[in-house]
Design a protein around this motif. Structure first.
Motif, PDB file in Angstrom:
ATOM      1  N   UNK A  43       0.826  -1.212   0.000  1.00 43.33           N
ATOM      2  CA  UNK A  43       0.000   0.000   0.000  1.00 43.33           C
ATOM      3  C   UNK A  43       0.854   1.251   0.000  1.00 43.33           C
ATOM      4  N   UNK A  44       1.893   1.238   0.810  1.00 46.87           N
ATOM      5  CA  UNK A  44       2.807   2.393   0.878  1.00 46.87           C
ATOM      6  C   UNK A  44       3.586   2.538  -0.430  1.00 46.87           C
ATOM      7  N   UNK A  45       4.073   1.440  -0.947  1.00 50.65           N
ATOM      8  CA  UNK A  45       4.809   1.485  -2.215  1.00 50.65           C
ATOM      9  C   UNK A  45       3.907   1.941  -3.357  1.00 50.65           C
ATOM     10  N   UNK A  46       2.647   1.541  -3.312  1.00 45.13           N
ATOM     11  CA  UNK A  46       1.680   1.951  -4.335  1.00 45.13           C
ATOM     12  C   UNK A  46       1.440   3.459  -4.265  1.00 45.13           C
ATOM     13  N   UNK A  47       1.351   4.010  -3.054  1.00 45.32           N
ATOM     14  CA  UNK A  47       1.147   5.460  -2.902  1.00 45.32           C
ATOM     15  C   UNK A  47       2.251   6.251  -3.595  1.00 45.32           C
TER      16      UNK A  47
END
Length: 73
Positions: A43-47
């Motif tokens: 999720x963080x990498x996607x952001x």
């Protein structure tokens, strides 16, 4: 996100995705982290556009957005 903000788990996730597209359970198994933690980090990498969701829980790496680091293998 710059290289200093990346966690060891993030680099492990990217190393798995460099081998090809994968979902969180497969990444977790290969990287040695729990599926829940891998989903959180994805999720963080996607952001930050470092990984791209392709649908149905499958992700791929966006190499153009990966920070420069000595973690690369």
């Amino acid at each position: 996100m710059d290289a200093d903000d990346m966690r060891d788990a993030d680099w492990a996730i990217l190393n798995v995705l460099r081998e090809g597209r994968a979902n969180a359970p497969l990444i977790a198994e290969e990287a040695g982290y729990s599926s829940q933690y891998v989903r959180e980090r994805l999720g963080r990498l996607k952001q930050d556009d470092i990984v791209k969701p392709l649908g149905h829980g499958i992700y791929e790496i966006n190499e153009d957005e990966v920070p420069e680091s000595d973690h690369d293998e």
